[in-house]
Design a protein around this motif. Structure first.
Motif, mmCIF file in Angstrom:
data_model
loop_
_atom_site.group_PDB
_atom_site.id
_atom_site.type_symbol
_atom_site.label_atom_id
_atom_site.label_comp_id
_atom_site.label_asym_id
_atom_site.label_seq_id
_atom_site.Cartn_x
_atom_site.Cartn_y
_atom_site.Cartn_z
ATOM 1 N N ASN A 285 36.427 -3.841 16.809
ATOM 2 C CA ASN A 285 37.760 -4.229 16.355
ATOM 3 C C ASN A 285 38.355 -3.103 15.533
ATOM 4 O O ASN A 285 37.632 -2.228 15.038
ATOM 5 C CB ASN A 285 37.747 -5.559 15.579
ATOM 6 N N CYS A 286 39.669 -3.105 15.388
ATOM 7 C CA CYS A 286 40.345 -1.958 14.792
ATOM 8 C C CYS A 286 40.225 -1.923 13.269
ATOM 9 O O CYS A 286 40.235 -0.852 12.679
ATOM 10 C CB CYS A 286 41.820 -1.943 15.213
ATOM 11 N N MET A 287 40.123 -3.091 12.625
ATOM 12 C CA MET A 287 39.939 -3.079 11.171
ATOM 13 C C MET A 287 38.630 -2.388 10.819
ATOM 14 O O MET A 287 38.568 -1.604 9.868
ATOM 15 C CB MET A 287 39.971 -4.501 10.609
ATOM 16 N N LYS A 288 37.582 -2.657 11.584
ATOM 17 C CA LYS A 288 36.290 -2.022 11.343
ATOM 18 C C LYS A 288 36.376 -0.522 11.575
ATOM 19 O O LYS A 288 35.892 0.282 10.760
ATOM 20 C CB LYS A 288 35.228 -2.641 12.246
ATOM 21 N N ALA A 289 36.993 -0.124 12.685
ATOM 22 C CA ALA A 289 37.132 1.297 12.987
ATOM 23 C C ALA A 289 37.945 2.003 11.908
ATOM 24 O O ALA A 289 37.609 3.106 11.468
ATOM 25 C CB ALA A 289 37.789 1.476 14.355
ATOM 26 N N ASP A 290 39.020 1.364 11.470
ATOM 27 C CA ASP A 290 39.909 1.911 10.450
ATOM 28 C C ASP A 290 39.164 2.147 9.136
ATOM 29 O O ASP A 290 39.225 3.229 8.537
ATOM 30 C CB ASP A 290 41.062 0.924 10.232
ATOM 31 N N ALA A 291 38.435 1.135 8.688
ATOM 32 C CA ALA A 291 37.735 1.221 7.402
ATOM 33 C C ALA A 291 36.651 2.289 7.422
ATOM 34 O O ALA A 291 36.535 3.110 6.493
ATOM 35 C CB ALA A 291 37.140 -0.138 7.049
ATOM 36 N N TYR A 292 35.843 2.296 8.480
ATOM 37 C CA TYR A 292 34.740 3.260 8.517
ATOM 38 C C TYR A 292 35.220 4.685 8.763
ATOM 39 O O TYR A 292 34.589 5.636 8.299
ATOM 40 C CB TYR A 292 33.706 2.834 9.551
ATOM 41 N N ALA A 293 36.342 4.861 9.461
ATOM 42 C CA ALA A 293 36.888 6.209 9.621
ATOM 43 C C ALA A 293 37.244 6.800 8.258
ATOM 44 O O ALA A 293 37.014 7.985 7.993
ATOM 45 C CB ALA A 293 38.114 6.183 10.526
ATOM 46 N N THR A 294 37.801 5.972 7.376
ATOM 47 C CA THR A 294 38.118 6.422 6.023
ATOM 48 C C THR A 294 36.849 6.678 5.222
ATOM 49 O O THR A 294 36.716 7.698 4.538
ATOM 50 C CB THR A 294 38.977 5.372 5.296
#
Length: 343
Positions: A285-294
């Protein structure tokens, strides 16, 4: 959610590369616009030519902004940041808060959305920055910063150890909004779509116009000419991707001329200064990808690799420079399997 005129991170280019004959019965709708401080481009398969869900898409952006935009004074997050105690959070705020807690714990505090006061102080938030920020000032803000200093009651009230603690959900709020749009599409029975907001994407099914998986390009973090350059091409199916980087968004101190990158190290209170140029994360999911990318932008390199070996359904592509200025790439096996060289 953030009021800027350019996408915050990497832009994604949709590639038209297949020469397979297009199915005649496939109808794709494309909606574009401006939301959450950036642009969006969304393609989805529809059953009838008159179907158009742009209003539904815009409504998702509206409810997310109403809950979590620090740029809207009447939003829940703005009221909580001001110290109002009668705010009862909605399900959107709770979902982002609870996942933030999970990532905060798994990253040993390197991911921390309680850095809102620091974001403002360094000039990346809605408030006026502090010019020539001193160590004493940074330390004073750090004293009340930390996700371990805040909690939410069963009734939905936010309690902070210090009223000056300030939330900033920009590091995963956009990804969450994308997931909500995907959920809306799922509920409407849409089986094939790609959602892109400011370079972050969520896909489902295939690009049925091209009879293939969705194909995207990742911008190179080192653009050496006016012509747009890409560093990799990947295919996605039922996956999300987010990219975080320090090379495009920064602030210049008007008095000293110093450049400050927009990603802060929650451990030190200072903008990041390291050799990592960008991190792309693929997840379910994109929230997970977004958070871990940061998170992976600020975590020590070896710690990032260790956590990636432990996380399920999270893969990453890290671009950095060595001490001689040479580009270095690190990919997990799962990410490597998505990279394509021929179309």
């Amino acid at each position: 959610m953030k009021a800027v005129t350019l996408p915050l991170y990497i832009c994604i280019a949709f590639l038209v590369t297949s020469c397979v004959e297009k199915p005649k019965d496939v109808i794709m709708r494309a909606n574009t616009g401006y939301a959450l401080g950036t642009t969006y481009s969304i393609q989805y398969e529809i059953k009838n030519a008159q179907d158009d869900y742009k209003d539904d898409i815009e409504n998702v952006f509206h409810v997310v902004n109403k809950s979590m935009s620090a740029y809207i004074p009447t939003s829940d997050i703005s009221r909580i940041n001001r110290g109002e105690k009668d705010v009862v959070i909605d399900s959107y705020f709770r979902a982002v808060y609870e996942f933030s807690r999970e990532v905060y714990e798994k990253t040993d505090g390197f991911f921390d959305p309680s850095v809102g006061a620091l974001v403002n102080a360094w000039g990346f938030g809605p408030e006026k920055p502090i010019n020539n920020l001193t160590k004493v000032q940074v330390d004073s803000i750090m004293a009340f910063t930390g996700f371990d200093k805040v909690r939410i009651s069963d009734e939905g009230k936010v309690f902070k150890d210090n009223p000056s603690l300030t939330f900033d959900f920009n590091s995963l709020g956009k990804g969450y909004a994308i997931d909500l749009i995907g959920k809306m599409f799922d509920e409407k029975g849409i089986k094939n779509y790609i959602i892109e907001v400011g370079g972050e994407i969520l896909t489902k099914g295939k690009n049925t116009k091209k009879v293939k998986r969705w194909t995207v390009a990742i911008d190179s973090p080192v653009q050496e000419s006016e012509e747009r350059q890409y560093i990799e091409y990947i295919t996605l199916e039922n996956k999300a991707m987010a990219t975080s980087g320090n090379y495009r968004k920064y602030r210049v101190d008007p008095e000293t001329g110093d450049h400050y990158v927009h990603i802060l190290n929650a451990k030190t209170g200072y903008p990041m200064k390291n050799n990592v140029l960008s991190v792309s994360v693929v997840a379910d999911n994109c929230m997970k990808a977004d958070a871990y990318a940061t998170a992976f932008m600020v975590m020590p390199y070896e710690k990032t690799k260790k956590l990636l070996s432990e996380l399920k359904d999270v893969d990453a592509y890290v671009v950095s420079k060595d001490q001689y200025g040479n580009i270095q790439k690190y990919t997990t096996k799962g990410f490597q399997d998505l990279i394509i060289t021929e179309f």
